[in-house]
Design a protein around this motif. Structure first.
Motif, PDB file in Angstrom:
ATOM      1  N   VAL A  93       9.248   8.846 -10.075  1.00 12.36           N
ATOM      2  CA  VAL A  93       8.713   8.780  -8.707  1.00 12.36           C
ATOM      3  C   VAL A  93       8.079  10.115  -8.336  1.00 12.36           C
ATOM      4  N   GLU A  94       8.735  11.184  -8.657  1.00 10.34           N
ATOM      5  CA  GLU A  94       8.185  12.512  -8.374  1.00 10.34           C
ATOM      6  C   GLU A  94       6.926  12.759  -9.181  1.00 10.34           C
ATOM      7  N   LYS A  95       6.949  12.253 -10.406  1.00 12.19           N
ATOM      8  CA  LYS A  95       5.765  12.421 -11.257  1.00 12.19           C
ATOM      9  C   LYS A  95       4.575  11.644 -10.692  1.00 12.19           C
ATOM     10  N   HIS A  96       4.811  10.386 -10.282  1.00  6.46           N
ATOM     11  CA  HIS A  96       3.712   9.583  -9.711  1.00  6.46           C
ATOM     12  C   HIS A  96       3.239  10.165  -8.383  1.00  6.46           C
ATOM     13  N   ASN A  97       4.098  10.744  -7.663  1.00  4.35           N
ATOM     14  CA  ASN A  97       3.725  11.375  -6.406  1.00  4.35           C
ATOM     15  C   ASN A  97       2.778  12.544  -6.655  1.00  4.35           C
ATOM     16  N   GLU A  98       3.049  13.348  -7.671  1.00  7.07           N
ATOM     17  CA  GLU A  98       2.175  14.461  -8.042  1.00  7.07           C
ATOM     18  C   GLU A  98       0.839  13.943  -8.562  1.00  7.07           C
ATOM     19  N   GLN A  99       0.912  12.844  -9.332  1.00  8.40           N
ATOM     20  CA  GLN A  99      -0.337  12.274  -9.837  1.00  8.40           C
ATOM     21  C   GLN A  99      -1.232  11.801  -8.680  1.00  8.40           C
ATOM     22  N   ALA A 100      -0.623  11.148  -7.710  1.00  9.76           N
ATOM     23  CA  ALA A 100      -1.413  10.668  -6.563  1.00  9.76           C
ATOM     24  C   ALA A 100      -2.030  11.832  -5.789  1.00  9.76           C
ATOM     25  N   ARG A 101      -1.287  12.901  -5.602  1.00 15.89           N
ATOM     26  CA  ARG A 101      -1.797  14.075  -4.892  1.00 15.89           C
ATOM     27  C   ARG A 101      -2.962  14.706  -5.650  1.00 15.89           C
ATOM     28  N   THR A 102      -2.795  14.771  -6.974  1.00 21.83           N
ATOM     29  CA  THR A 102      -3.852  15.354  -7.796  1.00 21.83           C
ATOM     30  C   THR A 102      -5.116  14.479  -7.741  1.00 21.83           C
ATOM     31  N   ALA A 103      -4.944  13.158  -7.787  1.00 25.89           N
ATOM     32  CA  ALA A 103      -6.098  12.238  -7.741  1.00 25.89           C
ATOM     33  C   ALA A 103      -6.823  12.337  -6.415  1.00 25.89           C
ATOM     34  N   VAL A 104      -6.068  12.499  -5.320  1.00 26.66           N
ATOM     35  CA  VAL A 104      -6.704  12.638  -3.994  1.00 26.66           C
ATOM     36  C   VAL A 104      -7.488  13.927  -3.949  1.00 26.66           C
ATOM     37  N   GLN A 105      -6.947  14.975  -4.516  1.00 30.78           N
ATOM     38  CA  GLN A 105      -7.659  16.248  -4.539  1.00 30.78           C
ATOM     39  C   GLN A 105      -8.958  16.145  -5.340  1.00 30.78           C
ATOM     40  N   GLN A 106      -8.968  15.288  -6.333  1.00 28.66           N
ATOM     41  CA  GLN A 106     -10.172  15.121  -7.155  1.00 28.66           C
ATOM     42  C   GLN A 106     -11.028  13.922  -6.693  1.00 28.66           C
ATOM     43  N   ASP A 107     -10.702  13.414  -5.514  1.00 29.03           N
ATOM     44  CA  ASP A 107     -11.443  12.305  -4.946  1.00 29.03           C
ATOM     45  C   ASP A 107     -11.382  11.064  -5.858  1.00 29.03           C
ATOM     46  N   ARG A 108     -10.253  10.868  -6.439  1.00 30.44           N
ATOM     47  CA  ARG A 108     -10.048   9.657  -7.246  1.00 30.44           C
ATOM     48  C   ARG A 108      -8.992   8.804  -6.550  1.00 30.44           C
ATOM     49  N   GLU A 109      -9.509   8.097  -5.556  1.00 40.52           N
ATOM     50  CA  GLU A 109      -8.605   7.256  -4.784  1.00 40.52           C
ATOM     51  C   GLU A 109      -8.022   6.124  -5.618  1.00 40.52           C
ATOM     52  N   ASP A 110      -8.811   5.607  -6.564  1.00 39.14           N
ATOM     53  CA  ASP A 110      -8.288   4.537  -7.401  1.00 39.14           C
ATOM     54  C   ASP A 110      -7.101   4.982  -8.217  1.00 39.14           C
ATOM     55  N   LEU A 111      -7.191   6.213  -8.767  1.00 40.25           N
ATOM     56  CA  LEU A 111      -6.058   6.731  -9.541  1.00 40.25           C
ATOM     57  C   LEU A 111      -4.869   7.043  -8.625  1.00 40.25           C
ATOM     58  N   ALA A 112      -5.206   7.549  -7.452  1.00 41.68           N
ATOM     59  CA  ALA A 112      -4.128   7.837  -6.504  1.00 41.68           C
ATOM     60  C   ALA A 112      -3.416   6.553  -6.085  1.00 41.68           C
ATOM     61  N   ARG A 113      -4.238   5.475  -5.866  1.00 40.10           N
ATOM     62  CA  ARG A 113      -3.641   4.193  -5.488  1.00 40.10           C
ATOM     63  C   ARG A 113      -2.733   3.671  -6.604  1.00 40.10           C
ATOM     64  N   ARG A 114      -3.185   3.744  -7.869  1.00 40.36           N
ATOM     65  CA  ARG A 114      -2.385   3.260  -9.005  1.00 40.36           C
ATOM     66  C   ARG A 114      -1.105   4.085  -9.151  1.00 40.36           C
ATOM     67  N   ALA A 115      -1.185   5.382  -8.947  1.00 35.76           N
ATOM     68  CA  ALA A 115       0.008   6.228  -9.029  1.00 35.76           C
ATOM     69  C   ALA A 115       0.998   5.891  -7.928  1.00 35.76           C
ATOM     70  N   LEU A 116       0.451   5.606  -6.708  1.00 35.90           N
ATOM     71  CA  LEU A 116       1.337   5.249  -5.608  1.00 35.90           C
ATOM     72  C   LEU A 116       2.007   3.877  -5.828  1.00 35.90           C
ATOM     73  N   GLU A 117       1.225   2.962  -6.443  1.00 38.53           N
ATOM     74  CA  GLU A 117       1.817   1.646  -6.752  1.00 38.53           C
ATOM     75  C   GLU A 117       2.988   1.778  -7.734  1.00 38.53           C
ATOM     76  N   LYS A 118       2.762   2.603  -8.775  1.00 36.94           N
ATOM     77  CA  LYS A 118       3.853   2.831  -9.720  1.00 36.94           C
ATOM     78  C   LYS A 118       5.055   3.500  -9.020  1.00 36.94           C
ATOM     79  N   LYS A 119       4.724   4.425  -8.114  1.00 33.36           N
ATOM     80  CA  LYS A 119       5.791   5.080  -7.379  1.00 33.36           C
ATOM     81  C   LYS A 119       6.597   4.064  -6.573  1.00 33.36           C
ATOM     82  N   LYS A 120       5.868   3.111  -5.937  1.00 41.77           N
ATOM     83  CA  LYS A 120       6.535   2.092  -5.141  1.00 41.77           C
ATOM     84  C   LYS A 120       7.442   1.221  -6.013  1.00 41.77           C
ATOM     85  N   THR A 121       6.917   0.865  -7.191  1.00 40.66           N
ATOM     86  CA  THR A 121       7.731   0.039  -8.101  1.00 40.66           C
ATOM     87  C   THR A 121       9.000   0.772  -8.514  1.00 40.66           C
ATOM     88  N   LYS A 122       8.808   2.022  -8.839  1.00 42.85           N
ATOM     89  CA  LYS A 122       9.983   2.810  -9.228  1.00 42.85           C
ATOM     90  C   LYS A 122      10.962   2.964  -8.070  1.00 42.85           C
TER      91      LYS A 122
END
Length: 285
Positions: free
Chosen positions: A68-97
């Motif tokens: 969960v912490e890892k996916h949270n960092e991934q989502a933050r990094t994707a938002v910083q790089q303007d990759r909302e799709d990657l951020a959304r996928r990371a958040l979905e995985k975070k939610k599942t976890k």
């Protein structure tokens, strides 16, 4: 009650009676104590297995939390790089976890409750086992004391099975001894009466009685002969002496001569010669 059910009831009652007679209370108490200890061991193994499962869920929960912490960092990094799709996928995985973590937490809580209940049951069972062990030892001591007292009482009163066997053996020995004594007395009586003829000799009872009579008469004749022989050997009694006539007066010489003869054995020769000399001198005068 039907025949089959009645037969079954009788068989069970007979088996129960046999078991009651064969049961040793001390062995039963020891067996019950061992059974309770086995149950305690089962409870401890159950608690150990349950604790192991709970630890595995807790370890899985920690891995999910790390994810969960890892996916949270991934989502933050994707938002910083303007990759909302990657951020959304990371958040979905975070939610599942997160959902999985919630399920694990519920399972862990259930296992913890079961573990607490088992530990409480284990402690209660352990307390009961300790109480039973104390009571068991007390009952065993009482039973052994009662058994020893009963054995001593049976020995004193001779009512036990072994003492009954000994008593019967003594009675049989006495009966056999009395039978043998009666038989020996009867045989002696028959032998003395001549009822048993000698199988070696061809003489009958009359012949033996005649021989006994002739032997007795021979002994009497020999006894008379011995008496007569002894009578001849004994000296005849001396006749009583006749009364002597009164002595006539004698001369001095006649009187002195027997006196001299009587004194020859006791008076010395010198004295006799001196007296003879005196007598001769008196005759000369």
């Amino acid at each position: 009650m039907g025949i089959l059910s009645r037969t079954s009831y009788v068989i069970r009652s007979k088996i129960n009676s046999l078991l009651n007679r064969a049961e040793d209370p001390t062995e039963t108490l020891d067996y019950s104590y061992e059974q309770m200890r086995d149950q305690l061991q089962e409870v401890k193994r159950g608690i150990a297995d349950l604790t192991t499962q709970k630890k595995r869920l807790e370890m899985q929960k920690r891995r999910l939390e790390d994810n969960v912490e890892k996916h949270n960092e991934q989502a933050r990094t994707a938002v910083q790089q303007d990759r909302e799709d990657l951020a959304r996928r990371a958040l979905e995985k975070k939610k599942t976890k997160m959902n999985q973590i919630e399920d694990l937490e519920r399972q862990i809580a259930d296992l913890q409750n079961q573990q607490d209940q088992l530990i409480e049951q284990k402690n209660e069972l352990q307390t009961r086992i300790e109480e039973f062990r104390t009571k068991k030892e007390t009952m065993k001591a009482r039973y052994e004391a009662a058994e020893a007292s009963s054995t001593v009482s049976e020995a004193m009163t001779a009512t036990g099975e072994e003492f009954e066997d000994v008593g019967r053996a003594i009675e049989r020995a006495e009966e056999k001894t009395e039978d043998m004594e009666a038989r020996a007395a009867a045989l002696d009586e028959l032998h003395e009466s001549g009822a048993f003829d000698d199988v070696i000799s061809d003489k009958d009872r009359i012949d033996r009685e005649l021989e006994e009579l002739s032997a007795g008469s021979g002994v009497e004749a020999e006894l008379e002969t011995l008496k007569s022989d002894v009578g001849e050997d004994e000296p005849e009694p001396e006749p009583e002496p006749e009364p002597e006539p009164e002595p006539e007066p004698q001369k001095a010489a006649d009187v002195d001569e027997p006196a001299l003869e009587d004194l020859e054995e006791d008076i010395p020769d010198e004295e006799i010669e001196a007296e003879l000399a005196e007598l001769q001198d008196e005759e000369r005068d």
